[in-house]
Each structure stands twice: as structure tokens, then as C-alpha cells.
Design a protein around this motif. Sequence first.
Motif: not given
Length: 900
Positions: A171, A174-175, A179, A284
Amino acid sequence: MSVRHLDKLFAPRSIALIGASNREKSVGQVVARNLFHSGFAGPVMPVNPKAEAVEGVLAYPDVAGLPFAPDLAVICTPPDTVADLVGQLGGRGTKACVVITAGFGEGGDEEGHRRRQAVLDAAQPHTLRLVGPNCVGMMVPPLGLNASFAHIGAKTGNLAFLTQSGAMVTAMLDWATPRGIGFSKVVSLGDMADVDFGDLLDYLANDRDTRAILLYVEAVTHARKFMSAARAAARAKPVIVIKGGRHAEGMKAAASHTGALAGSDAVYDTAFKRAGMLRVYTLEELFDAAETLANSARQARTVGERLAILTNGGGLGVLATDALIEGGGKLAELSPETLERLDAALPATWSHGNPVDIIGDAPGERYEAALSGLLSDRQIDAVLVMNCPVAVADPLEAATSVVKAIEETEGRSKPVFTAWLGEEAPQAARRLFAEKKLPTYPTPEQAVRAFMHLVRYRRNQELLMQTPDSVPEHAEPDQETVRSLLEAALLEGREWLTEPEAKRVLAAYGIPTVQTREVADAEAALAAAEEIGYPVALKILSPDITHKSDVGGVKLDIESAEQLQRETARMLRRCREAQPDAKITGFTVQQMARRPGAHELILGIVEDLQFGPVVLFGAGGTAVEVVKDKALALPPLNMALARAMMGETRIHRLLEGYRDQPAADRDAIARALIDLSQLAADFQEIAEIDINPLLADADGVLALDARVKVQPAPDASRRAAWRLAIRPYPKHLEQTGELRDGTTVKLRPVRPEDETALVETYRNMTQEDVHMRFFHYMKALDHESAARLTQIDYNREMALVAEPEDGPGEIWGVVRIAADPDNARAEYAVSVRSELKGRGLGYLLMRRILAYAEERGIGEVWGDVLSENERMLQMNEELGFTLSRHSDDPGIVRVVKTLG
């Protein structure tokens, strides 16, 4: 705790993959693909008895067939094969192993637990380190090492990510990947049979490739090890943590208010704060905080809470202000000089206050002038600059002017955050900010949250470094009284002390209690009331009734014998109706405390499954569980920690005084919290303490009601303090010694309160002696250096100070050792006040610290000594150290002593 052989995990020269496969989408096939195609420069040796080659590379049939021992092995074979493979690899000389395979006791499977122990038994003789089992694997992107079955690799960067959850690896990647966020290390810890958070925090604290450490924690296995490593790492670089399972029940079932209030997640939150880490709640937020803290490492430890907001839109300023106040920050007040400067540079229609609204048509020059003024204002700790795209101004021009203002005013000493709103219009500005390493966010709320990350991080760091006041004078605790009460209750098979017994425990440790008598019946209650004097309070006495008020077991303000007689009969009837199975042994009669205006508080101790005893403070009374105004802390406590704990609650504002209500004696409350934490450290038979209410006013504190839960000592062979997550002050090391001239000195471990005295010690040393100790000249110890020397982790370090027998507060000399995480080697340092040299104090201190090191099981003590320090070198030789020239500096002599 150990970092032994972790270099083989993170910097291997060769790798073996046991269970490599060509079967599509199998774990062995995915791990092989990742290992062979991520850029690792060393040999990767696949092991599969049925395949000739894997990923086009010749495969080996078994571990014995490998041409040489790999530094690192990755195992993804069935669980029953793992222990034997680990033994074979260890026998060949492999020192690190990642076990991806599951089936080692997850969910409580007994056979799995047997396999897990077999793997540990196989690794132990070879000191082979294990990551896992039941993990996704690990990555070292700077080396091109991807020993995982993740579907995507990690970009190279300077963040380390450690997680118990394998799903969090995928996860997170992927995040982070789209970015552009990169990593120095990524480790899926799995079940943590061997290598755990503590080990990796120790390693990464000194890892030059890592600027910040990110953790995803579900549970801590060795609390003291974790706390020691986390505190050490957090002193070196930002450590940011997400805790999974926030609402899981992790406390032992507790019958008291304290037990009900101290939930598992709240204890973890307390531990993270005490370690100096920053807790966040989303992925985040995790990366936002990492970027903010890593790019503002120097400011992060010092930034205050006063934020100035600069914007070209009034609405943005309002949103940012709301977020700031809700987050616990403060809006900076602009100085008269700044207001005058802004008046001269801005249109007459600017907002004339903070937020500084420079109007929607603001060109770059206006941003530059306004920001320069704010950066020069000493009443401002940080600045948030925002931009809303408009047709008449260029967002990139505004961003360029912001950068110029920062560079021209050397504004990097004051953190600057940016928020350029929109999608397409701000892209170029955001790229510029990223290039200049200026934090930038898409919304005002996110930018303010980033600022508050700095503020919260600084607060937690201050807890690590704050110098506490000396504890107010207090009689030595009466441990024998407490011990006899606990032993008697345990012999009788009781789980709870009676209320009078509980109050005797508190009184033995200096906590004031109201006069209380235990009686068997109404007649005895009348006699006790006559002795105490009316008015009195009457309470039911029963080992089975936890909350007396809930069953009508408390009656206050009884004014006469007639009223007392009526109330005893009514109370018995009410309690028998409400709880017919309860064993009622009588009543307690206590003096009615008349403290008008006093605050009702709750203080307590409860034992957490992971972190051991936890201290509670908050608003007390019968509605305590409804109000839930409380704070927790891990013992041991000092005055600074106790005050900080009190300051986290809403009732603390009332304790400070208001209108005609004088302030409560907060030092007396802090002293009571310290006494409670000492009780937890001294008696492992105490499972729970509940003081509710504790009255507090300007005259001090008074415990009206108390409960103490007892348990057989969990480990009678060890000192009670072993169960604390942070090792408390080791009082048993207090000793006396004698100098050559017969002068008696006291030797004891250093305390955080010694900072002022230690600074004075070095101030009284000659510059030459200071140079011999620190290898450089300095006029005085600054606060940070002195705090590091006095606020030590007794679990890893020890410093003994010598003070005159009749002159506490003055330090004549100090000796310290700091052990490595493996407890194998320790570095020493010793200092003696210049005018006391030649009297044998240095020898006395060295002999005591060497004896302590040997008792700790440390194998070797070493130090570096300047070659011109002849007196120290002579002492080293006489104490059995071997001397050799330092390999890097001929002016330094390395001295080493091997212990038994």
C-alpha cells in the motif's frame, strides 16, 4: 537489543534465494524476479532441487551445493523445512536471513509456535539474524536490493520504512511511487521472531543514508528494548509512527476507574511521546511529516507555536487560522516594527494584522516585501505563505519572489510553509518549491497540519531534554510497612487491600490521606466516630464491591451518633439488595474533610500488557469515566514529566487558579504522581492503584478514597523495576567510598536534576582539563550537552557521580559508560574537578564503573585518551587496560580492558 550482523542484512555482498521458482505468480518466482531485475550488483544464487535455472541463472540443488556462504539468505519454502535450512545456512557462515514463509504460530497455532522455536534454536548457535517469518521481505533501494514479493519496487530516497504489516508495504509503495517519494530501507518485519523494531531503530539511528524513520506499529514485543532504541533514535533524527489497531482492547481487565480510563491506544500514544517520536494517523500525514521534519531537522527541535499567515486571499487566511487554533497552535502577534514595515510596503487595503492579506492582485514584489518583514519579526516562529490563482497575477512569479525573500533574509532559520492552491496553475510553483526543499501543500489545512507536526515534535523532544526541578523534600518511603500489607493480603488470598490498608500504603510513600478507621459493625462505627470527631463519612467495607457509590455504599457529612446508627442499617440494606452475593466485612469511618473549593482529581496506576505500569492523572469524582479528562505517563516520573502530564488535561487550567479561586499546589500533585510511580517501581506485587478523589487546593493534596489491587510477584527473582518500560533510577548502586586522605564521598547514579551541578563542575575545571575530557576547548556546557550527560537511559548507560558526604548538590567527579546495543562493548569517560586531582577520586570512580560493567555482563570497556594526558594513561595501565595508537589519529591512544 542487538545490531549484530545487521550489516549483512542491509549491505550484503551475496544473496541466496532458497525456494526460487519458475512457477508463474508463486512467491518464489516473484521474489526471484525482484532480486534478479532490481540492479543488485552481487551474485544472487537460486536454490531449487528441481530446476536447472531460475530467471536464466543456474540453480543449486541445496544449501550444501552453494559455491560459498551467502551473506544474506531469503527463504520461501514450506514452514516445516525452514528450521533445518536456517541451521545449514548458519553452519556455512551466513549471518542474516529473511524468512518470508508463514506458518509459525500466527493466530495461536501450537504447531506453528513449535516451528518458530525450532527456527530460533537453529539460528542461535551461529548468531544468525532472522527477519520474519511471515513477511513480505525487505528492500535496500540504493543497492538495487529487492528481496520481497511486492508487486512494485521502491524508489531510492532517504526515508526508512519499517512495518509489521506486509500489506502496508505494498500500500505504501503504491502511494509513494507516483509521488516520487523514495526510501533508503524498507523492511517488513512480520512476526518479529528475532529482529524487531528495537534492533532496526538502533541500526538506522546511525545509518547515513536515512534522514527520517517511519514506523507502522501494531504491537511492541519488548517494551524496554523498544523504548531505549526509540529514545536513542529520536535524539538523532525524526522518528514518525502510525499505530494500527487503535481501538483494540489491550489492557488487562481492570475493576478500577484507572483501569477503565487507561486504554491500550492511549498507552501507546504515551510511549511514543515519551520516546520523542511523532505520531500520525494516515499514510499521507506520515509522508508529509517525514518531509517536513527531514527538511527542517534543525528548526524542528526549536520551533515555537506562533505562526504568521501570508495570503493573497482573505478566505484562505480564515481557513488556515481555524485549522491552526483547532490544532493547538497560536496565531502570531505582529510587532509594531513589522506593522510599520508592512504599512510602508503594502497597499492601504491590506489586512493590518495576522493573517496578512496582501490582496488578490498581489504581484511577486508584494510577496517578497511582506515575507521579508515577517521573517525578521522575533515574535513569529514560522510563516505560512499561500496563493490562490487569479487572472491578474502569476503564481510562479509569486513563488519565485518567496524563494528570493527567504534566500536574501537567510530565512531558513525560520520554517516557511507554502500552499499554492489549484491544479494546473500552481504546478510550476510547486516544482520550484520542491527544488528548493521548501515544504508545499495543496490546501491551507494540510500546510497548517505540517506546521503542527513540527510543534508536536518539538514538544516531544523537549520531554527528552527538559531539565526537571529537584523533587521537594520528602521523607524516605516506609517500604517495610507496604511490604507487610501486601504480603498479608496475598497470604489471605485477597485481590484487593481494604480501604484503610490502601491508605496506609499511600501514607507510607508520603501521600497525605484522610484519617480512616476500619470497623466490623455499627457499634464499633459509633466508637470510631467519637474518637475521630463528627462530622464523619461512612463507607461499606467489602472485597467484592468495587465502586461503593454505585450501590449506595457511601454516606457523607454524618453529624451525630443517631444519624450514624440510622445510616449503618440503611447502608447494609441497600448494599445487600444491590449486590446480594457480596461479602460485607463491615464499614470504614473516616474524618470528613472540609476543603471548600478543592478540586477532585484521580491518580492511579494500572498495568498494561506491553508497557507495564502506567500512571494516570485527571479530573476525578463519580463521573470520572464520563468526563474522561485524563493523561497517562510511563514511570519513572520527575517534576518536569509530572507537570507536563498534568498540563495535558482540561482540569489543569482550573488548577492554575481563576477569578477569586487561588491556584492549587501543583507541586504537591506532581509529588504525589512521583510517589505513585515509585511505588510501581518498588513493588511488583502492586497491580493497580486508584485514588479517587484526591482533593487538591492551595494547601496541598489529600486522598479521600483509595484502592490497591495486589498480585503475586510475576518474577520474584528480579528487582521490581524490571517490569517498567523505562528503567528507573537504580538506587541500589548508591554507595560510599574513601579517598586516599580518608575523605568519605558518596557515589550514586546521575539524575536529570543534576544538570545545574554538572555544569558548575565543568565550570570549575581548568580549560586544559576540559580539553582532556572532550578533546576540544569550551567555556561551559550548553543545555543540550548537559542534558545528554544527565538524562541518560539507565538501560544502556550508567554515570556515577561523586559528591561530598555532607554536601549534596555539589559534584566532585563523574564517570560514565555507554554500552553498544549488543551489551558487548562500552565506552568510558571520567572527569574530576581540577582542584581534587591527586586524591584518588579518579581511581575510585573507575574501579566502581568497571565493577558495574562486569556485573552487567559487558565484555570490553574502551576509551580514547589524548596522548598528552599522561596521568590518565598511567591510571589506565594500572587498572589493566591495554594501550595502542589510534589508527586514524596518532594524537589519540585507544585503551581497552577485557572483563571477565
